[in-house]
Scaffold this motif. Sequence first.
Motif, PDB file in Angstrom:
ATOM      1  N   LYS A   1       5.210  16.776   4.959  1.00  0.00           N
ATOM      2  CA  LYS A   1       4.814  16.150   3.701  1.00  0.00           C
ATOM      3  C   LYS A   1       5.605  14.847   3.595  1.00  0.00           C
ATOM      4  CE  LYS A   1       6.092  19.996   1.780  1.00  0.00           C
ATOM      5  NZ  LYS A   1       6.332  20.919   2.810  1.00  0.00           N
ATOM      6  N   ALA A   2       4.886  13.743   3.411  1.00  0.00           N
ATOM      7  CA  ALA A   2       5.556  12.443   3.366  1.00  0.00           C
ATOM      8  C   ALA A   2       4.714  11.441   2.607  1.00  0.00           C
ATOM      9  CB  ALA A   2       5.802  11.943   4.797  1.00  0.00           C
ATOM     10  N   GLU A   3       5.334  10.310   2.343  1.00  0.00           N
ATOM     11  CA  GLU A   3       4.619   9.162   1.800  1.00  0.00           C
ATOM     12  C   GLU A   3       5.099   7.945   2.566  1.00  0.00           C
ATOM     13  OE1 GLU A   3       7.343   8.286  -2.095  1.00  0.00           O
ATOM     14  OE2 GLU A   3       6.036  10.027  -2.083  1.00  0.00           O
ATOM     15  N   LEU A   4       4.213   7.005   2.753  1.00  0.00           N
ATOM     16  CA  LEU A   4       4.536   5.774   3.462  1.00  0.00           C
ATOM     17  C   LEU A   4       4.184   4.615   2.555  1.00  0.00           C
ATOM     18  CD1 LEU A   4       4.045   4.870   7.106  1.00  0.00           C
ATOM     19  CD2 LEU A   4       3.135   3.340   5.397  1.00  0.00           C
ATOM     20  N   ASP A   5       5.153   3.736   2.313  1.00  0.00           N
ATOM     21  CA  ASP A   5       4.945   2.566   1.470  1.00  0.00           C
ATOM     22  C   ASP A   5       5.077   1.312   2.324  1.00  0.00           C
ATOM     23  OD1 ASP A   5       4.661   4.038  -0.900  1.00  0.00           O
ATOM     24  OD2 ASP A   5       6.818   4.074  -1.214  1.00  0.00           O
ATOM     25  N   VAL A   6       4.046   0.462   2.310  1.00  0.00           N
ATOM     26  CA  VAL A   6       4.105  -0.852   2.933  1.00  0.00           C
ATOM     27  C   VAL A   6       4.530  -1.796   1.820  1.00  0.00           C
ATOM     28  CG1 VAL A   6       2.852  -2.651   4.159  1.00  0.00           C
ATOM     29  CG2 VAL A   6       2.281  -0.239   4.569  1.00  0.00           C
ATOM     30  N   LEU A   7       5.689  -2.439   2.008  1.00  0.00           N
ATOM     31  CA  LEU A   7       6.276  -3.276   0.963  1.00  0.00           C
ATOM     32  C   LEU A   7       6.089  -4.756   1.270  1.00  0.00           C
ATOM     33  CD1 LEU A   7       9.656  -1.336   0.583  1.00  0.00           C
ATOM     34  CD2 LEU A   7       7.539  -0.993  -0.708  1.00  0.00           C
TER      35      LEU A   7
ATOM     36  N   LYS B   1      10.146  10.058   2.855  1.00  0.00           N
ATOM     37  CA  LYS B   1       9.636   8.821   2.273  1.00  0.00           C
ATOM     38  C   LYS B   1       9.906   7.730   3.298  1.00  0.00           C
ATOM     39  CE  LYS B   1      11.675   6.287  -1.067  1.00  0.00           C
ATOM     40  NZ  LYS B   1      12.106   5.837  -2.406  1.00  0.00           N
ATOM     41  N   ILE B   2       8.858   7.017   3.675  1.00  0.00           N
ATOM     42  CA  ILE B   2       8.964   5.971   4.684  1.00  0.00           C
ATOM     43  C   ILE B   2       8.585   4.648   4.028  1.00  0.00           C
ATOM     44  CG2 ILE B   2       8.141   5.160   6.938  1.00  0.00           C
ATOM     45  CD1 ILE B   2       7.152   8.168   7.316  1.00  0.00           C
ATOM     46  N   GLU B   3       9.450   3.656   4.198  1.00  0.00           N
ATOM     47  CA  GLU B   3       9.153   2.314   3.706  1.00  0.00           C
ATOM     48  C   GLU B   3       9.145   1.370   4.892  1.00  0.00           C
ATOM     49  OE1 GLU B   3      11.218   2.524  -0.703  1.00  0.00           O
ATOM     50  OE2 GLU B   3      12.418   1.768   0.981  1.00  0.00           O
ATOM     51  N   ILE B   4       8.238   0.391   4.851  1.00  0.00           N
ATOM     52  CA  ILE B   4       8.117  -0.582   5.937  1.00  0.00           C
ATOM     53  C   ILE B   4       7.877  -1.961   5.333  1.00  0.00           C
ATOM     54  CG2 ILE B   4       5.673   0.074   6.236  1.00  0.00           C
ATOM     55  CD1 ILE B   4       6.004  -0.641   9.232  1.00  0.00           C
ATOM     56  N   TRP B   5       8.579  -2.963   5.872  1.00  0.00           N
ATOM     57  CA  TRP B   5       8.429  -4.337   5.408  1.00  0.00           C
ATOM     58  C   TRP B   5       8.718  -5.268   6.580  1.00  0.00           C
ATOM     59  CZ3 TRP B   5      12.467  -1.126   4.130  1.00  0.00           C
ATOM     60  CH2 TRP B   5      13.740  -1.529   4.508  1.00  0.00           C
TER      61      TRP B   5
ATOM     62  N   ALA C   1       0.845  -1.193   0.000  1.00  0.00           N
ATOM     63  CA  ALA C   1       0.000   0.000   0.000  1.00  0.00           C
ATOM     64  C   ALA C   1       0.874   1.233   0.000  1.00  0.00           C
ATOM     65  CB  ALA C   1      -0.914  -0.004   1.219  1.00  0.00           C
ATOM     66  N   ARG C   2       0.333   2.345  -0.487  1.00  0.00           N
ATOM     67  CA  ARG C   2       1.014   3.640  -0.458  1.00  0.00           C
ATOM     68  C   ARG C   2       0.049   4.663   0.132  1.00  0.00           C
ATOM     69  NH1 ARG C   2       4.401   5.761  -5.228  1.00  0.00           N
ATOM     70  NH2 ARG C   2       5.962   4.828  -3.910  1.00  0.00           N
ATOM     71  N   TYR C   3       0.571   5.435   1.086  1.00  0.00           N
ATOM     72  CA  TYR C   3      -0.215   6.469   1.752  1.00  0.00           C
ATOM     73  C   TYR C   3       0.498   7.805   1.612  1.00  0.00           C
ATOM     74  CZ  TYR C   3      -1.988   2.230   3.907  1.00  0.00           C
ATOM     75  OH  TYR C   3      -2.497   0.975   4.115  1.00  0.00           O
ATOM     76  N   LYS C   4      -0.236   8.816   1.177  1.00  0.00           N
ATOM     77  CA  LYS C   4       0.283  10.185   1.115  1.00  0.00           C
ATOM     78  C   LYS C   4      -0.049  10.853   2.444  1.00  0.00           C
ATOM     79  CE  LYS C   4       1.725  10.389  -3.181  1.00  0.00           C
ATOM     80  NZ  LYS C   4       3.116  10.531  -3.505  1.00  0.00           N
ATOM     81  N   LEU C   5       0.934  11.517   3.022  1.00  0.00           N
ATOM     82  CA  LEU C   5       0.742  12.181   4.303  1.00  0.00           C
ATOM     83  C   LEU C   5       0.991  13.674   4.149  1.00  0.00           C
ATOM     84  CD1 LEU C   5       2.795   9.588   6.360  1.00  0.00           C
ATOM     85  CD2 LEU C   5       0.308   9.808   6.336  1.00  0.00           C
TER      86      LEU C   5
END
Length: 171
Positions: free
Chosen positions: A73-79, A151-155, A16-20
């Motif tokens: 301002k950020a985006e978070l990606d669940v990988l 930019k935040i990525e999480i896995w 998923a990708r979330y704009k913050l």
Amino acid sequence: MSFVNFSFPQNFAPSARYKLDFFTSENQFYLCDSAFAAETGDTSFWSYRAYNDRLAIADDIVGISTESFGHIKAELDVLDAPSREKDFKIYDHVVEGGLKLSSGIMMILNHPDFKIELKAIVTPGRYRIRIYSYDLKNINTQEDEGPDHYKIEIWTSTDMKRKVLKQFESE
């Protein structure tokens, strides 16, 4: 506040990708488990190392340090798998750490009132988080808004240690 509710099969790591885009204070915000118990006001959380690394870590919450005092301002990606990005030239700072999301509900909180900015369902477990920070150099500390972006990525991962992959050197 954004709330995303999905029904995932067991052992499925969602993508998923979330704009913050939100307001916080005191150059920080948090990514945490909905049932976090750690104390973010403790001096061991925001230690000298945490400030220098731009990431405070407890078992179920991380504090992300920002250059802007207010507007984020950020985006978070669940990988589905570990990030493959290795070229950090365009970023000013890159740091990783671990987070336990036992409840299966991940949240982004502002500071200091802990307002929920994002709430998303994830598979319960341990995660690796990477924060890429950029446009940190042209911040006017007297203003709430700046050009900085995150930019935040999480896995899923069992690696819980903080590691700086690229250090920001302020002038």
